[in-house]
Design an enzyme around this catalytic site. Structure first.
Site, short mmCIF file in Angstrom:
data_model
loop_
_atom_site.label_atom_id
_atom_site.label_comp_id
_atom_site.label_asym_id
_atom_site.label_seq_id
_atom_site.Cartn_x
_atom_site.Cartn_y
_atom_site.Cartn_z
N HIS A 95 -9.10 -6.21 2.35
CA HIS A 95 -7.85 -6.61 2.99
C HIS A 95 -8.18 -7.71 3.98
O HIS A 95 -9.21 -7.68 4.64
CB HIS A 95 -7.23 -5.40 3.71
CG HIS A 95 -5.80 -5.58 4.10
ND1 HIS A 95 -5.38 -6.56 4.99
CD2 HIS A 95 -4.68 -4.91 3.72
CE1 HIS A 95 -4.07 -6.47 5.14
NE2 HIS A 95 -3.62 -5.49 4.37
N THR A 115 0.82 -1.21 0.00
CA THR A 115 0.00 0.00 0.00
C THR A 115 0.85 1.26 0.00
O THR A 115 0.59 2.22 -0.74
CB THR A 115 -0.95 0.00 1.21
OG1 THR A 115 -1.87 -1.08 1.08
CG2 THR A 115 -1.72 1.31 1.32
N ASP A 135 -4.15 0.47 -5.30
CA ASP A 135 -2.81 0.78 -4.78
C ASP A 135 -1.81 -0.27 -5.25
O ASP A 135 -0.65 0.03 -5.53
CB ASP A 135 -2.82 0.88 -3.25
CG ASP A 135 -3.26 -0.40 -2.55
OD1 ASP A 135 -3.84 -1.29 -3.21
OD2 ASP A 135 -3.04 -0.52 -1.32
#
Length: 694
Positions: A488, A370, A541
């Site tokens: 995530h 990230t 990302d």
């Protein structure tokens, strides 16, 4: 009495000093050590090294000290034994049966590891509690295992340091940290490079032999355990020694030698590993191929007009002061979207939005973390060796996306559903002029669901709308960078929102819920007065996975990206190869911004744009250009792959690149190798000399 109780430490310490001394002598005469030393320099290196080793050994013994501290017979007496055993069983059941316990919140194998540890503790505690006549025998067995593990670590560390020095001529540095991160790749490389089975058998045999010798000489200490007073004296003495050792290392690690080899040999690898882990840097000029610096800068800057680092961007049309919302989506690989061939229908909203947007179909993330993605979107520079700049000490007052907006009078914010101190994001963004909106800004009433990473994306969407409404009322245009969190691990989110349960912990569910939350965000945004004057940039990302057959598997770096603005951005596809660092310069071009730029990405809509992409791990630095992937790595290694374009049968309008075998040196494209070196060498030089600051 005192000497007897510390006998295990003395034997282990003697072993550590002996092995470290042998390793140091081997390094002195190793073929890679090209420096020569006089007799007095050798003595200085060895004496400094021994002192370093003594101090390091003291600091690395806390687990052994705690092990001896908790050895006692009194804890097995009634009622203490029953209480302790009951608490251990309750903790085991808590981890096993409670769905969202604190261990499972972190995902991965943490809960399983905790269960295993507590389970073993219960078994051995119960055996020693119910079988007091076997207590000493069981304790001796556990002591043997503890000794074996300590000896194994000492021997294994020495072998590891040898192989590391054998390859790099250095003690541990950030490459060693990188090895821990890319465990699968590293193990694979070791398996292919060394006779692993004979080596491991030899390590095991040496470890077992040494452990037996130490055990036989020290096991009698367990038959007469120290009392509380003696333990207090021993632990107090150890803590004082730890303090002295920490102060001592602060001095000994600064002792210089006549050359780099001398400093590396007299050093201890563990403090250097710790330093590398906390400083996150890998010196490009020490490990990577170089060319003349002026030549490198000239080559790299030739893509810009004018070909200088700081250049004036002068558009042909008036500036547009539109609001900008940059949404970087956690772990969203391109192949999750139907537009890139996915058939699972897990991103229905993003696919529908892509039809109305300027979509970049061949865009690559700079990294696989990230912070690397945030770096690319905020600093717009190629990745550099080591950790992202976001996590480094010298990360403030940079030339950033936010600083350009601030120069135009924008309100600039970073929005994050978790606590932004994680990964040093708060320090970086505040240090570069951004205001922060994160979990600290939420009231309990604003949170409908949260996990260890933060509030659900849907909650953050509502917070973002209220934040933007407040900004709009101020009369200033705004730029908000929102980093999502729900896609995530552990992939938990509110139930009843999508057709995949929120507690299924499914990656597909995480993707689909984030897509759902973004739909809700846009539904709310359309009802606001600022919506028609806002440009939305949606980009991942990084990809969901980075493992592959090569150092930089390209399919694990391809990410979706689009720019949407109703009534302003014409729907179209941009199919040329481009980098994550090109997105924001392209946006500034669409807004006709006039500014002084130090960005190293390009506006892809200009005639000067050169199709290319930068991809990297912590140590492998790659350039995708002209149907080649060129990779430079420590120590001054170069690999190059020829690439071919193939049609994706699921979505034939898009081309995908596939790696072939590495090219032989005689077949490599030297121009692209020089371009790769120029890009990464120039970026590293400018960062090192603060040329990319505001």
């Amino acid at each position: 009495m005192f000497a007897q109780k510390i006998r295990p430490f003395l034997y282990l310490g003697a072993l550590y000093l002996t092995i470290s001394l042998i390793t140091r002598i081997v390094f002195l005469f190793h073929p890679i050590t090209t420096a020569s030393f006089g007799i007095f320099e050798i003595l200085k290196i060895l004496l400094t090294g021994v002192l370093n080793d003594v101090l390091v050994f003291v600091i690395t013994c806390p687990f052994l000290a705690l092990y001896f501290l908790f050895l006692s017979n009194s804890k097995y007496q009634k009622p203490y034994g029953q209480i302790i055993l009951s608490l251990l069983i309750l903790l085991f059941l808590y981890i096993l049966l409670i769905p969202n316990n604190i261990f499972k919140q972190y995902g991965g194998s943490i809960a399983e590891i905790a269960l295993t540890f507590i389970g073993l503790k219960i078994i051995f505690f119960a055996l020693m509690f119910f079988l007091p006549e076997r207590r000493l025998q069981i304790r001796n067995s556990l002591y043997f295992v503890t000794l074996f593990l300590y000896v194994l670590l000492i021997v294994f560390n020495a072998v590891s340091e040898y192989f590391f020095y054998n390859e790099f001529g250095l003690r541990y540095n950030f490459i060693a940290v990188d090895y821990l991160i890319y465990t699968n790749e590293v193990i694979g490389n070791i398996m292919e490079s060394y006779p692993v089975i004979p080596l491991f058998l030899a390590i095991a045999a040496v470890t077992l032999t040494i452990t037996v010798l130490i055990y036989r000489r020290t096991k009698t200490e367990l038959s007469d355990l120290p009392n509380l007073k003696q333990k207090t004296i021993l632990m107090g003495s150890y803590l004082v020694l730890c303090g002295i050792s920490l102060l001592g290392l602060n001095f000994t690690t600064k002792i210089k030698s006549n050359n780099v080899f001398g400093e590396e040999i007299q050093a201890n690898g563990l403090p250097k590993f710790y330093w590398a882990f906390t400083h996150n840097e890998l010196d490009y000029f020490q490990f990577y191929p170089e060319i003349n610096q002026q030549q490198a800068e000239k080559s790299f800057l030739s893509q810009f007009t004018p070909p200088v680092l700081q250049r004036n961007i002068i558009p042909a049309a008036p500036e547009l002061k539109k609001n900008v919302v940059l949404i970087s989506i956690e772990s969203l690989s391109a192949d999750f979207l139907a537009h890139y061939g996915n058939t699972q229908k897990i991103t229905p909203f993003l696919d529908s939005l892509a039809d109305q947007s300027l979509i970049f179909t061949n865009l690559y993330a700079t990294g696989n973390r990230t912070v690397r993605g945030l770096e690319a979107l905020t600093l717009c520079i190629p990745p550099t060796a080591g950790e992202s700049i976001i996590k480094r000490e010298n990360n403030k007052n940079k030339f950033t996306t936010g600083s350009v907006f601030k120069s135009k009078g924008y309100d600039v914010k970073f929005l994050y559903g978790g606590y932004s101190y994680f990964d040093n994001m708060e320090d970086f963004y505040k240090g570069n002029g951004y205001d922060i909106v994160d979990r600290n800004n939420f009231t309990p009433e604003e949170i409908t669901f949260a996990n260890v990473w933060g509030v659900a994306d849907e909650d953050m969407a509502r917070k973002a709308i209220s934040t933007m409404n407040a900004e709009a009322r101020s009369g200033k245009p705004f730029f908000n960078h929102w980093m999502t969190v729900s896609n995530h691990r552990p992939f938990t989110y509110p139930n009843g929102k999508i057709d995949i349960p929120g507690d299924a912990k499914s990656r597909e569910g995480g993707v689909k819920y984030t897509d759902y939350a973004l739909r809700k965000f846009f539904e709310m945004a359309k009802q606001q007065s600022w919506y028609r004057n806002t440009v939305f940039v949606i980009i991942a990302d990084h990809c969901a996975s980075s493992a592959g057959d090569t150092e930089l598997p390209m399919d694990k770096y391809r990410i979706p990206a689009m720019i949407f603005s109703e009534g302003f951005i014409r729907p179209q596809k941009f199919t040329q190869t481009m980098s994550q660092i090109d997105v924001m310069p392209t946006l500034f071009g669409l807004l006709n911004f006039k500014y002084q730029s130090k960005f190293l990405g390009q506006d892809v809509m200009t005639r000067q744009f050169q199709p290319k992409a930068y991809v990297a791990t912590y140590e492998d630095l790659g350039l995708i250009s002209d149907n080649h992937l060129t990779i430079i790595s420590p120590v001054r290694k170069v690999k190059q792959y020829a690439l071919v374009q193939q049609k994706n049968n699921l979505s034939p309008e898009f081309n995908l690149y596939f790696d072939e075998n590495p090219l032989k040196e005689k077949d490599q494209n030297k121009t692209l190798i020089n371009a790769t070196i120029s890009a990464y060498q120039s970026t590293s030089y400018w960062l090192k000399n603060n040329k990319l600051n505001r």
